[in-house]
Enzyme design. Structure first.
Site, PDB file in Angstrom:
ATOM      1  N   GLN A  30       9.605 -14.507   3.591  1.00  0.00           N
ATOM      2  CA  GLN A  30      10.785 -14.637   4.436  1.00  0.00           C
ATOM      3  C   GLN A  30      11.141 -16.116   4.624  1.00  0.00           C
ATOM      4  OE1 GLN A  30      12.693 -12.049   5.878  1.00  0.00           O
ATOM      5  NE2 GLN A  30      14.052 -13.786   6.201  1.00  0.00           N
ATOM      6  N   ARG A  63       2.346  -5.513   1.600  1.00  0.00           N
ATOM      7  CA  ARG A  63       2.786  -5.575   3.011  1.00  0.00           C
ATOM      8  C   ARG A  63       1.750  -4.793   3.797  1.00  0.00           C
ATOM      9  NH1 ARG A  63       8.651  -4.810   5.640  1.00  0.00           N
ATOM     10  NH2 ARG A  63       8.627  -6.962   4.938  1.00  0.00           N
ATOM     11  N   CYS A  91      15.907 -12.554  10.336  1.00  0.00           N
ATOM     12  CA  CYS A  91      15.276 -12.060   9.101  1.00  0.00           C
ATOM     13  C   CYS A  91      15.686 -10.637   8.768  1.00  0.00           C
ATOM     14  CB  CYS A  91      13.761 -12.162   9.228  1.00  0.00           C
ATOM     15  SG  CYS A  91      13.117 -11.206  10.622  1.00  0.00           S
ATOM     16  N   ASP A 145      14.075 -12.855  15.768  1.00  0.00           N
ATOM     17  CA  ASP A 145      13.508 -11.668  15.116  1.00  0.00           C
ATOM     18  C   ASP A 145      13.258 -10.644  16.226  1.00  0.00           C
ATOM     19  OD1 ASP A 145      12.205  -9.882  13.407  1.00  0.00           O
ATOM     20  OD2 ASP A 145      10.310 -10.978  13.427  1.00  0.00           O
ATOM     21  N   HIS A 174       4.684 -14.103   7.326  1.00  0.00           N
ATOM     22  CA  HIS A 174       5.668 -13.527   6.393  1.00  0.00           C
ATOM     23  C   HIS A 174       6.213 -14.675   5.538  1.00  0.00           C
ATOM     24  CE1 HIS A 174       8.376 -10.792   4.636  1.00  0.00           C
ATOM     25  NE2 HIS A 174       9.185 -10.521   5.639  1.00  0.00           N
ATOM     26  N   ARG A 201      16.504 -13.536  -0.193  1.00  0.00           N
ATOM     27  CA  ARG A 201      15.160 -12.982  -0.420  1.00  0.00           C
ATOM     28  C   ARG A 201      14.975 -12.687  -1.908  1.00  0.00           C
ATOM     29  NH1 ARG A 201      12.246 -10.478   3.467  1.00  0.00           N
ATOM     30  NH2 ARG A 201      10.695 -10.473   1.794  1.00  0.00           N
TER      31      ARG A 201
END
Ligand code: CP
Ligand code: NVA
Length: 315
Positions: free
Chosen positions: A132, A102, A261, A221, A129, A289
């Site tokens: 996700q 990340r 998310c 988001d 991402h 996830r």
């Protein structure tokens, strides 16, 4: 599939297989079937930014597949500060079997992929991402029984999460409608860079109320992503009117699903009421996830990936 840096790097068939394997591994977990495909393998997890879902899902996924995972803070590693990215990547490649990172800059995951010689997974960058979007589409598949022909409406910042969602819609044969202030929308060049199939996949408009008509999914988001904290005040002002709230949900069909998310800033991009309404699937999304990450690790690092794909297609 060698790395997972962007959803647009996958073929539609690879994307479908990832979802099938994720669903298959979810069923096996729910029935208590143990997995061993990562036996003796280690995933290095590099975090330059905080995380709940990504960290827990990857660590648990590696463990439940019979492997192990180690957590490394970005500051400790000091990519480009303590040593070069080439050297960091090559050392990882000599010791572990995969890297999940990340990062602030997308080039960091590209550099790790270029120099490590082992599979690299983008666990969120400033650009995208992808992990996700796989969990999101597993959720969409569970809710609608299909992933094509859907109108996915994203209200808010056209950010990393939105970009991966757009690319996933493209592979799935669905449409992403982005309702966003002009200054925070995708540029035409950005969308073109997703690949040749982008044209039908992404529509951008500015009126959220018009966007939600006929929506299957309402998605949002945060308005200020990690790394953009200095822009928070300007963003709060710019995104007024781009909130998923009960009134906006009521304009969509009763069968539409609310997605986020997470982490959410309740009262900013989404209200508490919209998060908790009967149409919300945000915690299914969060759980998925884990199953999505398991599929990613199983296919990139596990033994005999063809075997699990064949088994999953048959489910
Ligand atoms: N959605 C997501 O990536 O959550 P974390 O930032 O907690 O990992
Ligand atoms: N867009 C958000 C997503 C967090 C999971 C961020 O980058 O901070």
């Amino acid at each position: 599939m060698r790395h997972l840096l962007n959803i647009a790097d996958l073929s539609p068939a690879e994307f479908h297989d990832l979802l099938a394997v994720a669903g298959y591994l979810k069923k096996r977990r729910n029935s208590g079937t143990p997995e061993h495909a990562l036996g003796g393998k280690t995933l290095a997890m590099v975090f330059e930014k905080p995380s709940l879902r990504t960290r827990v899902s990857f660590e648990l996924a590696a463990t439940e597949l019979g492997g192990s995972a180690m957590y490394i803070r970005g500051e400790e590693l000091g990519i480009g500060v303590r040593e070069t990215i080439e050297d960091v990547a090559r050392v990882f490649g000599r010791m572990v079997h995969g890297i999940m990172a990340r990062v602030f800059k997308h080039e960091t995951v590209e550099g790790l992929a270029q120099h490590s010689g082992i599979p690299v997974v983008n666990g969120l960058s400033d650009y995208s991402h992808p992990c996700q979007a796989i969990g999101d589409f597993l959720t969409i598949k569970e809710q609608f029984g299909r992933i094509d022909g859907l109108r996915v409406v994203y209200i808010g910042d056209a950010n990393n999460v939105c970009r991966s969602l757009a690319q996933a819609c493209m592979l799935a044969g669905s449409t992403l409608v982005v309702a966003c202030p002009q200054a925070y929308a995708f540029t035409a060049e950005d969308i073109r860079s997703f690949g040749p199939a982008w044209g039908k996949a992404v529509e951008q408009i500015h009126d959220p109320r018009a966007a939600v008509k006929g929506a299957h999914v309402l998605y949002t988001d945060v308005w200020t992503s990690m790394g953009q904290e200095a822009e928070r005040a300007a963003r709060l002002a710019a995104f007024q009117g781009y909130q998923i709230n009960e009134a906006l949900v009521a304009l969509a069909d009763a069968s539409a699903k609310v997605m986020h998310c997470l982490p959410a800033h309740r009262g900013e991009e989404i209200t508490h009421g919209a998060m908790e309404c009967s149409q919300s699937v945000v915690f299914d999304q969060a759980e998925n996830r884990l199953h999505a990450q398991k599929a990613v690790l199983r296919l990139l690092m596990g033994s005999e990936p063809e075997r699990v794909i064949a088994a999953a297609r048959g489910v």
